[in-house]
Design an enzyme around this catalytic site. Structure first.
Site, mmCIF file in Angstrom:
data_model
loop_
_atom_site.group_PDB
_atom_site.id
_atom_site.type_symbol
_atom_site.label_atom_id
_atom_site.label_comp_id
_atom_site.label_asym_id
_atom_site.label_seq_id
_atom_site.Cartn_x
_atom_site.Cartn_y
_atom_site.Cartn_z
ATOM 1 N N ASP A 13 -27.004 -40.595 -32.729
ATOM 2 C CA ASP A 13 -28.380 -40.253 -33.116
ATOM 3 C C ASP A 13 -28.742 -38.808 -32.797
ATOM 4 O O ASP A 13 -29.903 -38.492 -32.531
ATOM 5 C CB ASP A 13 -29.397 -41.204 -32.441
ATOM 6 C CG ASP A 13 -29.141 -42.650 -32.811
ATOM 7 O OD1 ASP A 13 -28.663 -42.894 -33.934
ATOM 8 O OD2 ASP A 13 -29.408 -43.527 -31.967
ATOM 9 N N LYS A 16 -27.160 -36.101 -36.959
ATOM 10 C CA LYS A 16 -26.041 -35.806 -37.863
ATOM 11 C C LYS A 16 -26.471 -35.885 -39.318
ATOM 12 O O LYS A 16 -26.082 -35.056 -40.145
ATOM 13 C CB LYS A 16 -24.891 -36.807 -37.620
ATOM 14 C CG LYS A 16 -24.309 -36.729 -36.224
ATOM 15 C CD LYS A 16 -23.250 -37.794 -35.987
ATOM 16 C CE LYS A 16 -23.776 -39.200 -35.973
ATOM 17 N NZ LYS A 16 -24.686 -39.524 -34.857
ATOM 18 N N GLY A 40 -27.030 -45.143 -38.461
ATOM 19 C CA GLY A 40 -28.269 -44.988 -39.226
ATOM 20 C C GLY A 40 -28.555 -43.508 -39.234
ATOM 21 O O GLY A 40 -28.857 -42.931 -38.195
ATOM 22 N N HIS A 41 -28.376 -42.872 -40.368
ATOM 23 C CA HIS A 41 -28.521 -41.414 -40.463
ATOM 24 C C HIS A 41 -29.768 -41.097 -41.288
ATOM 25 O O HIS A 41 -29.878 -41.521 -42.439
ATOM 26 C CB HIS A 41 -27.261 -40.796 -41.086
ATOM 27 C CG HIS A 41 -26.041 -40.995 -40.243
ATOM 28 N ND1 HIS A 41 -24.797 -40.568 -40.614
ATOM 29 C CD2 HIS A 41 -25.882 -41.575 -39.022
ATOM 30 C CE1 HIS A 41 -23.921 -40.874 -39.651
ATOM 31 N NE2 HIS A 41 -24.561 -41.496 -38.687
ATOM 32 N N GLN A 225 -21.842 -42.310 -34.969
ATOM 33 C CA GLN A 225 -21.895 -42.474 -33.510
ATOM 34 C C GLN A 225 -21.712 -41.100 -32.830
ATOM 35 O O GLN A 225 -22.095 -40.097 -33.401
ATOM 36 C CB GLN A 225 -20.843 -43.493 -33.023
ATOM 37 C CG GLN A 225 -21.156 -44.928 -33.436
ATOM 38 C CD GLN A 225 -20.758 -45.268 -34.853
ATOM 39 O OE1 GLN A 225 -19.631 -45.074 -35.228
ATOM 40 N NE2 GLN A 225 -21.668 -45.798 -35.640
HETATM 41 P P1 GDP Z 1 -28.016 -39.525 -36.632
HETATM 42 O O1 GDP Z 1 -27.636 -40.943 -36.446
HETATM 43 O O2 GDP Z 1 -27.208 -38.591 -35.785
HETATM 44 O O3 GDP Z 1 -28.027 -39.105 -38.081
HETATM 45 O O4 GDP Z 1 -29.522 -39.401 -36.101
HETATM 46 P P2 GDP Z 1 -30.727 -40.427 -36.441
HETATM 47 O O5 GDP Z 1 -31.163 -40.186 -37.836
HETATM 48 O O6 GDP Z 1 -30.384 -41.802 -36.040
HETATM 49 O O7 GDP Z 1 -31.806 -39.929 -35.387
HETATM 50 C C1 GDP Z 1 -32.292 -38.623 -35.375
HETATM 51 C C2 GDP Z 1 -33.812 -38.682 -35.549
HETATM 52 O O8 GDP Z 1 -34.365 -37.405 -35.268
HETATM 53 C C3 GDP Z 1 -34.235 -38.983 -36.981
HETATM 54 O O9 GDP Z 1 -35.460 -39.660 -36.963
HETATM 55 C C4 GDP Z 1 -34.394 -37.592 -37.594
HETATM 56 O O10 GDP Z 1 -35.301 -37.589 -38.693
HETATM 57 C C5 GDP Z 1 -34.974 -36.844 -36.430
HETATM 58 N N1 GDP Z 1 -34.643 -35.401 -36.356
HETATM 59 C C6 GDP Z 1 -33.487 -34.763 -36.664
HETATM 60 N N2 GDP Z 1 -33.565 -33.456 -36.335
HETATM 61 C C7 GDP Z 1 -34.799 -33.278 -35.803
HETATM 62 C C8 GDP Z 1 -35.460 -32.155 -35.219
HETATM 63 O O11 GDP Z 1 -34.937 -31.061 -35.121
HETATM 64 N N3 GDP Z 1 -36.729 -32.367 -34.753
HETATM 65 C C9 GDP Z 1 -37.336 -33.577 -34.802
HETATM 66 N N4 GDP Z 1 -38.552 -33.675 -34.295
HETATM 67 N N5 GDP Z 1 -36.739 -34.652 -35.349
HETATM 68 C C10 GDP Z 1 -35.480 -34.505 -35.814
HETATM 69 P P1 IMO Z 2 -25.286 -43.148 -35.422
HETATM 70 O O1 IMO Z 2 -24.181 -42.870 -36.411
HETATM 71 C C1 IMO Z 2 -26.372 -44.670 -31.490
HETATM 72 C C2 IMO Z 2 -24.051 -48.052 -29.946
HETATM 73 C C3 IMO Z 2 -24.783 -49.365 -29.820
HETATM 74 C C4 IMO Z 2 -24.046 -49.947 -28.625
HETATM 75 C C5 IMO Z 2 -22.608 -49.506 -28.856
HETATM 76 C C6 IMO Z 2 -21.731 -50.544 -29.539
HETATM 77 O O2 IMO Z 2 -26.572 -43.469 -36.064
HETATM 78 O O3 IMO Z 2 -25.361 -42.059 -34.410
HETATM 79 P P2 IMO Z 2 -21.572 -51.446 -32.030
HETATM 80 O O4 IMO Z 2 -22.575 -52.136 -32.895
HETATM 81 O O5 IMO Z 2 -21.045 -50.170 -32.605
HETATM 82 O O6 IMO Z 2 -20.470 -52.343 -31.582
HETATM 83 O O7 IMO Z 2 -22.386 -51.066 -30.685
HETATM 84 O O8 IMO Z 2 -22.691 -48.354 -29.678
HETATM 85 N N1 IMO Z 2 -24.114 -47.437 -31.305
HETATM 86 C C7 IMO Z 2 -24.868 -46.387 -31.602
HETATM 87 N N2 IMO Z 2 -25.775 -45.708 -30.875
HETATM 88 N N3 IMO Z 2 -26.098 -44.271 -32.752
HETATM 89 C C8 IMO Z 2 -25.183 -44.929 -33.494
HETATM 90 O O9 IMO Z 2 -24.807 -44.502 -34.708
HETATM 91 C C9 IMO Z 2 -24.549 -46.063 -32.942
HETATM 92 N N4 IMO Z 2 -23.630 -46.936 -33.398
HETATM 93 C C10 IMO Z 2 -23.364 -47.763 -32.383
HETATM 94 O O10 IMO Z 2 -26.139 -49.167 -29.557
HETATM 95 O O11 IMO Z 2 -24.490 -49.340 -27.449
HETATM 96 MG MG MG Z 3 -28.504 -42.774 -35.974
#
Ligand code: GDP
Ligand code: IMO
Ligand code: MG
Length: 430
Positions: A13, A16, A40-41, A225
């Site tokens: 998270d 990415k 979840g991106h 991840q």
């Molecule tokens: P990922 O899994 O690495 O793609 O990250 P996620 O999408 O799960 O979580 C990142 C969260 O931060 C999302 O809600 C993005 O919309 C938000 N986000 C990404 N970059 C920024 C930033 O620079 N500032 C803020 N405030 N939110 C951001």
């Molecule tokens: P993105 O790509 C954050 C974590 C789960 C748990 C562990 C194992 O959005 O960054 P799993 O279901 O993979 O067997 O769970 O890994 N986890 C993540 N945490 N971002 C993710 O993906 C994750 N994918 C798995 O919360 O701790």
């Molecule tokens: Mg994510």
């Protein structure tokens, strides 16, 4: 140089999705190579939010090819729903722009049932998985009983594999996990319907990528991840079930090491983690609350509140080495506005022993004391800034300190969730 790998360098998270969506402008092909819909991106374009789980984050750009590589585990139901949602938004209307590896493994209903039941039985000791069946699917892949897309395409092969697996899984579900048995006919019919939708996308993606890279096309590999969730290098057993490091591109997309040219690591300017497991710089008081609130730190897959803490240079330094990072993108610096002072963890102390990289022992990780350095904060809003010079001096100092501690140049700073809310320090990434 024509390829670029994007990896998360913390516990996932990191942002990415946002970075890949931005970098995809420069790319021709965007590839997922590991993980599944545990990812979840989030992409925010023109104020509209899209969350992708299996389809690469380049999908909002017209004319880019999205590839789901062999290392990904695919829940075909989730994939079809994702395609439907994107098509309603006018994306992926031409099937030529999505390609799925014929050797990617399928997440089956029994994998999800096993994942959920095991977590329930573990109680307090749970890993906190996303419950999507990721671990059990990779287990079956390694046990050589997995079901791949190529198997699904051949009805006879699929039916035999399903019948054989289900017999064993139902015994395990019933007698060990105390769960209901699953019905063969229901699964078979459901997966045959999904096959009708997905068969058109299935190809040998490894050969396809080889051809594209050889033609000089720009290929972007999108990690899911983060490095601390890597099954070999992360905080085992509180990890996911795949390799998340940049090296996993070779096996998970079927490309040779010489074809990997650049690796960029994505890191938040603080740290978060969802699920259980050690987190040395975790904050439990009002500072952690502020990060969670201002950063909107709730899981994009499960909605769970994310655990929040200070930036940990030990984590990112270890990840920089493991991934061979040649640049770093720092995200969510806007969230740090309003802290009078900020802390950065520079090392760990455990019973008098100093660590500058991640220890392997969970006992050490849980018992250590982080060593902090304090830096002055800033109060200005950063989201509208587009150049390094425009940042408040203390924010610049914070970024410079991270750069020094990690030893990798920061090429991008994200100041908001939107695609354009970004400070690009170097213009080109390939
Ligand atoms: P990922 O899994 O690495 O793609 O990250 P996620 O999408 O799960 O979580 C990142 C969260 O931060 C999302 O809600 C993005 O919309 C938000 N986000 C990404 N970059 C920024 C930033 O620079 N500032 C803020 N405030 N939110 C951001
Ligand atoms: P993105 O790509 C954050 C974590 C789960 C748990 C562990 C194992 O959005 O960054 P799993 O279901 O993979 O067997 O769970 O890994 N986890 C993540 N945490 N971002 C993710 O993906 C994750 N994918 C798995 O919360 O701790
Ligand atoms: Mg994510």
């Amino acid at each position: 140089m024509s390829t670029l790998v994007v990896v998360g360098v913390q516990w996932g998270d990191e942002g990415k999705g946002k970075v890949v969506d931005l970098l995809a402008r420069e790319a021709d092909v965007i590839v997922r190579f590991q993980g599944g819909n545990n990812a979840g991106h989030t992409l925010v374009v023109g104020g509209k939010k899209t969350i992708v789980r299996l389809i690469p984050s380049g999908v909002l750009h017209a004319g880019k090819v999205c590839v789901i590589g062999n290392g990904v585990v695919v829940d075909p139901q989730v994939l079809v729903e994702e395609i439907d949602t994107l098509q309603q938004q006018g994306c992926l209307l031409d099937p030529a722009f999505l390609k799925i590896s014929e050797t990617a493994h399928l997440i089956m209903p029994y994998h999800k049932a096993i994942d959920l039941a095991r977590e329930r039985l573990r109680g307090e000791g749970r890993i906190g998985t996303t419950g999507r069946g990721i671990g059990p699917t990779y287990e079956d892949k390694m046990a050589r009983v997995g079901v791949r897309f190529i198997d699904l395409l051949d009805e006879k092969v699929f039916s035999e594999k399903l019948a054989h697996n289900l017999q064993e899984k139902n015994i395990y579900l019933g007698s060990i996990l105390k769960e209901q048995a699953l019905d063969y006919g229901q699964i078979f019919d459901g997966y045959c319907r999904l096959r009708e939708r997905l068969a058109q996308y299935v190809i040998d993606t490894s050969r396809y990528l080889h051809q594209e890279i050889s033609r000089g096309r720009k290929v972007l590999f999108e990690g899911a991840q983060g490095t601390m969730l890597d099954v070999d290098h992360g905080t085992y057993p509180f990890v996911t079930s795949s390799n998340t490091v940049s090296g996993a591109v070779c096996a998970g997309a079927g490309v040779a090491p010489q074809q990997i040219h650049n690796v960029i690591g994505i890191s938040k300017t603080y740290t978060t983690r969802v699920g259980s497991g050690p987190f040395p710089t975790e904050l439990f008081g009002p500072e952690g609350e502020k990060l969670r609130h201002d950063g909107g730190e709730f899981g994009s897959v499960t909605g769970r509140p994310r655990r929040c803490g200070w930036f940990d240079a030990v984590v990112v330094r270890t990840a920089a080495r493991l991934n061979g990072l040649n640049s770093l993108a720092l995200t969510k610096i806007d969230v740090l506005s309003g802290f009078p002072t900020l802390r950065i963890c520079t090392g760990y102390d455990y019973q008098g022993r100093h660590y500058d990289e991640m220890p392997a022992s969970i006992q050490v990780l849980e018992g250590l004391t982080p060593i902090y350095e304090e830096l002055p904060g800033w109060s200005e809003r950063l989201t509208d800034l587009r150049s390094l010079d425009a940042l408040p001096a203390n924010a610049r100092r914070y970024v410079e300190r991270i750069e020094q501690l990690i030893g990798v140049p920061v090429k991008m700073i994200s100041v908001g969730a939107g695609r354009e809310e970004t400070i690009l320090i170097r213009p080109s990434f390939f």
